[in-house]
Every structure is written in C-alpha cells, then in structure tokens.
Design a protein around this motif. Sequence first.
Motif, PDB file in Angstrom:
ATOM      1  N   GLU A 151       0.786  -1.227   0.000  1.00  0.00           N
ATOM      2  CA  GLU A 151       0.000   0.000   0.000  1.00  0.00           C
ATOM      3  C   GLU A 151       0.824   1.285   0.000  1.00  0.00           C
ATOM      4  OE1 GLU A 151      -2.505  -0.490   3.356  1.00  0.00           O
ATOM      5  OE2 GLU A 151      -0.876  -0.514   4.828  1.00  0.00           O
ATOM      6  N   HIS A 178      -8.470  -0.998 -19.519  1.00  0.00           N
ATOM      7  CA  HIS A 178      -9.143   0.016 -18.691  1.00  0.00           C
ATOM      8  C   HIS A 178      -9.725   1.183 -19.484  1.00  0.00           C
ATOM      9  CE1 HIS A 178      -7.323  -2.176 -15.373  1.00  0.00           C
ATOM     10  NE2 HIS A 178      -6.169  -2.081 -15.999  1.00  0.00           N
ATOM     11  N   TYR A 193       0.811   7.962  -8.977  1.00  0.00           N
ATOM     12  CA  TYR A 193      -0.345   7.410  -8.286  1.00  0.00           C
ATOM     13  C   TYR A 193       0.078   6.524  -7.114  1.00  0.00           C
ATOM     14  CZ  TYR A 193      -2.974   8.797 -12.445  1.00  0.00           C
ATOM     15  OH  TYR A 193      -3.548   9.518 -13.459  1.00  0.00           O
ATOM     16  N   ARG A 196      -3.050   2.421  -3.763  1.00  0.00           N
ATOM     17  CA  ARG A 196      -4.490   2.363  -3.489  1.00  0.00           C
ATOM     18  C   ARG A 196      -5.290   2.997  -4.621  1.00  0.00           C
ATOM     19  NH1 ARG A 196      -7.861   0.893   0.122  1.00  0.00           N
ATOM     20  NH2 ARG A 196      -6.178   0.271   1.537  1.00  0.00           N
ATOM     21  N   GLU A 197      -4.823   4.121  -5.154  1.00  0.00           N
ATOM     22  CA  GLU A 197      -5.524   4.741  -6.285  1.00  0.00           C
ATOM     23  C   GLU A 197      -5.576   3.789  -7.473  1.00  0.00           C
ATOM     24  OE1 GLU A 197      -4.808   9.527  -6.077  1.00  0.00           O
ATOM     25  OE2 GLU A 197      -3.018   8.280  -6.373  1.00  0.00           O
ATOM     26  N   TYR A 199      -5.376   0.552  -7.328  1.00  0.00           N
ATOM     27  CA  TYR A 199      -6.243  -0.572  -6.953  1.00  0.00           C
ATOM     28  C   TYR A 199      -7.705  -0.198  -7.160  1.00  0.00           C
ATOM     29  CZ  TYR A 199      -8.543  -4.050  -3.966  1.00  0.00           C
ATOM     30  OH  TYR A 199      -9.363  -5.037  -3.481  1.00  0.00           O
ATOM     31  N   GLU A 200      -8.077   1.010  -6.775  1.00  0.00           N
ATOM     32  CA  GLU A 200      -9.461   1.456  -6.931  1.00  0.00           C
ATOM     33  C   GLU A 200      -9.847   1.602  -8.399  1.00  0.00           C
ATOM     34  OE1 GLU A 200      -9.491   4.983  -4.544  1.00  0.00           O
ATOM     35  OE2 GLU A 200      -9.704   3.861  -2.642  1.00  0.00           O
ATOM     36  N   ARG A 201      -8.868   1.823  -9.258  1.00  0.00           N
ATOM     37  CA  ARG A 201      -9.111   1.885 -10.704  1.00  0.00           C
ATOM     38  C   ARG A 201      -9.114   0.488 -11.332  1.00  0.00           C
ATOM     39  NH1 ARG A 201      -7.509   6.656 -13.937  1.00  0.00           N
ATOM     40  NH2 ARG A 201      -7.561   8.500 -12.601  1.00  0.00           N
ATOM     41  N   GLY A 202      -8.769  -0.530 -10.566  1.00  0.00           N
ATOM     42  CA  GLY A 202      -8.724  -1.886 -11.093  1.00  0.00           C
ATOM     43  C   GLY A 202      -7.417  -2.242 -11.765  1.00  0.00           C
ATOM     44  N   THR A 205      -4.265  -5.453  -8.986  1.00  0.00           N
ATOM     45  CA  THR A 205      -5.278  -6.487  -8.724  1.00  0.00           C
ATOM     46  C   THR A 205      -5.358  -6.890  -7.257  1.00  0.00           C
ATOM     47  OG1 THR A 205      -3.691  -8.244  -9.271  1.00  0.00           O
ATOM     48  CG2 THR A 205      -5.087  -7.420 -11.057  1.00  0.00           C
ATOM     49  N   LEU A 207      -4.048  -5.457  -3.322  1.00  0.00           N
ATOM     50  CA  LEU A 207      -3.408  -4.449  -2.477  1.00  0.00           C
ATOM     51  C   LEU A 207      -3.189  -5.056  -1.099  1.00  0.00           C
ATOM     52  CD1 LEU A 207      -2.559  -1.393  -2.320  1.00  0.00           C
ATOM     53  CD2 LEU A 207      -4.839  -0.983  -1.338  1.00  0.00           C
TER      54      LEU A 207
END
Length: 326
Positions: A151, A178, A193, A196-197, A199-202, A205, A207
């Motif tokens: 993270e 994406h 980035y 976490r950012e 991860y939130e965008r996919g 894969t 975190l």
Amino acid sequence: MRYFREIVKDRPEIRVRYEEQTAAVWCYFDPKDRPRFSMQMLESVYDLQRAIIAYYHKSDMHHRVPVRYFVFASTVDGIHNYGGDLSRLIELIGRQEREELLAYARICVEIVYLSATNFNLPLTTVALVQGSALGGGFESVLANSVIMAEEHVTMGFPEIKFNMFPGMGAYTFLARNHGIKVAEEMISSAKIYTARELYERGIVTHLVPRGTGVESLRRLMKKQRRYAHGTHALQKVQQIHKPLSYEELMQITELWVETALRVSEDDLKTMRRLVVAQNMKKINENKKRTYQDRRIAVLQTPFPLVDSSGETVYAERRKRERRRGA
C-alpha cells in the motif's frame, strides 16, 4: 533435467529462484548501480523468459519440476524499477543512434509481450511491487496478469515532462484493459499514483499492507493451485476476446524512437536532472533484499540438484519438522 538448470541460474543484474511450494520462478531485479533497465538487465530477463519456454517445449520434459508462476520482484528496498536507462538514452539521442535506440526499445517490447501473454504457456505472470515503479518500470508491471502491490508504493509515467511518452506497452495495456480515457489521462498527466488509487481503478489487482507482499503472494498462489486449469483457460479466453497485437507494440515503440530523436536540448536537460535525482538514491548493497532476508520469505532449495552420491534429486526428501526450541 539440464533444461531446468538453465532456468534457475543467476544472470547479470537479476537473481533467479525457484520455489517448490508454489511452483514459482522468481526473477528479482538486481541492478549494479541505479535501479533501472540497463541493456544487460533486459538481456538477462529475456534470456530467462526464453529458457522457461524452451523448458516447456523440450520433447523429453515430463514436468517433474513444474513452473506455474513467473514472478517479477526487486532486491532494492523501496524501489521496484525506475524504467529506462536515461543516461544511456541521453547518450544515444545525442549521437542520433537510431538503430541502438530501436534495439533497446525492441527488447523491452519482447519482454512485456511475453509477460502479457503468459509466455503462451499454462503459467501466470505476476508483478510483486514493493517499491516505486516509474516509466518503463511501471510498464513492466502492467504487462503481468497479476499485480500485487504494497500500500505504500507509488507508480506513474513522468515521460511527458521531457516531451516523451512511455513507448513499450503502457498505452496498449491501459487502453486494452481500462479504456482509452484512462490510458491518455495517466500518460499525459505525469501524475504519480498511490497503489491504493491504482487498486481502486482496477489496475492493481491485489493491495496488501506494507511488508506483507511476499507472504500474501505465496498464500494467493497456493490458494489458486486448485483452480489452475480454469485460471489458465480464462487467460486464453482473454487473449481470444482481446488479442494483444505484437505488431501494435512494435509500431508504437518505433514511434517512441522517432520521438526520442527529435527531443530538444531543454528536454535532454530535464532528463539529465532526473538522472541526477536517481543517482542520489544510491543502492546500498547491505540493504538489498535477498532470498534469506525475512522481508522475502525463504525460498525452497532450487530443484533439481545432484546430491553427493551423484543422484538427481527433484524435491525435498526430508520431513519438515520444527527445530528444537522453536
């Protein structure tokens, strides 16, 4: 099993380990000075990839030592990879050495293409990111089927700052998985980035908390063992649904070379400042992660090996017992 021995040997600027429990080959970036992709490191990674492919394709290979995962990691504490060898690129641009720039770019594409297609084998490619990944370092991460990041990690593309763009797969991988909007935003903004950012965008894969990457990845690989055939089938389905074009990657990297040859002296100055900044992060050999380091779980003895009697050993024969006093 001499073909397997070709896999597990160390090469210049990378360390290679085989982990029996997860059937994983680990490739650690192990740079001599700056944590970047020197030509020597690229050649070593590509040689390792081809050795695995050859191992699968040899007619006398009976999978006694399986390879189900290929993992990219780094020995450098806090840094995954800073990408292109900027000092070398500055030199080649200054001399207008188109063919050498193209050779550098093409081997990068060969590597990310094999990673993105899982070597066209029943295995899964993985990036374990425990430190910063910038430029080509981030591109090399995006090429893998599984991206596990701790993270605290940051990743991004700074190339636009010196009138360049990441030309070894970034646009293709991001747009393919994406969307074009995400690809253009991330490449043109030069934003760095957080994991976490991403991860939130996919994009990332998995975190995981800082310092837990290796153990988390090992648990994931063991968990997925039961579903290996289904996982590999899904990877093939993705290739059928969204085929990755080798020709597209090569055309883009050739455009990258032409763009590099046209950068201005001011752009080169910006690149030189980045080299200076990278040089300030000297690699401390005493702080490098090693496979004995507790931050990297102790990997099993690489097999096969030959014991003192000359017999070939393919797996651990001793029972794993707790040590006295443990």
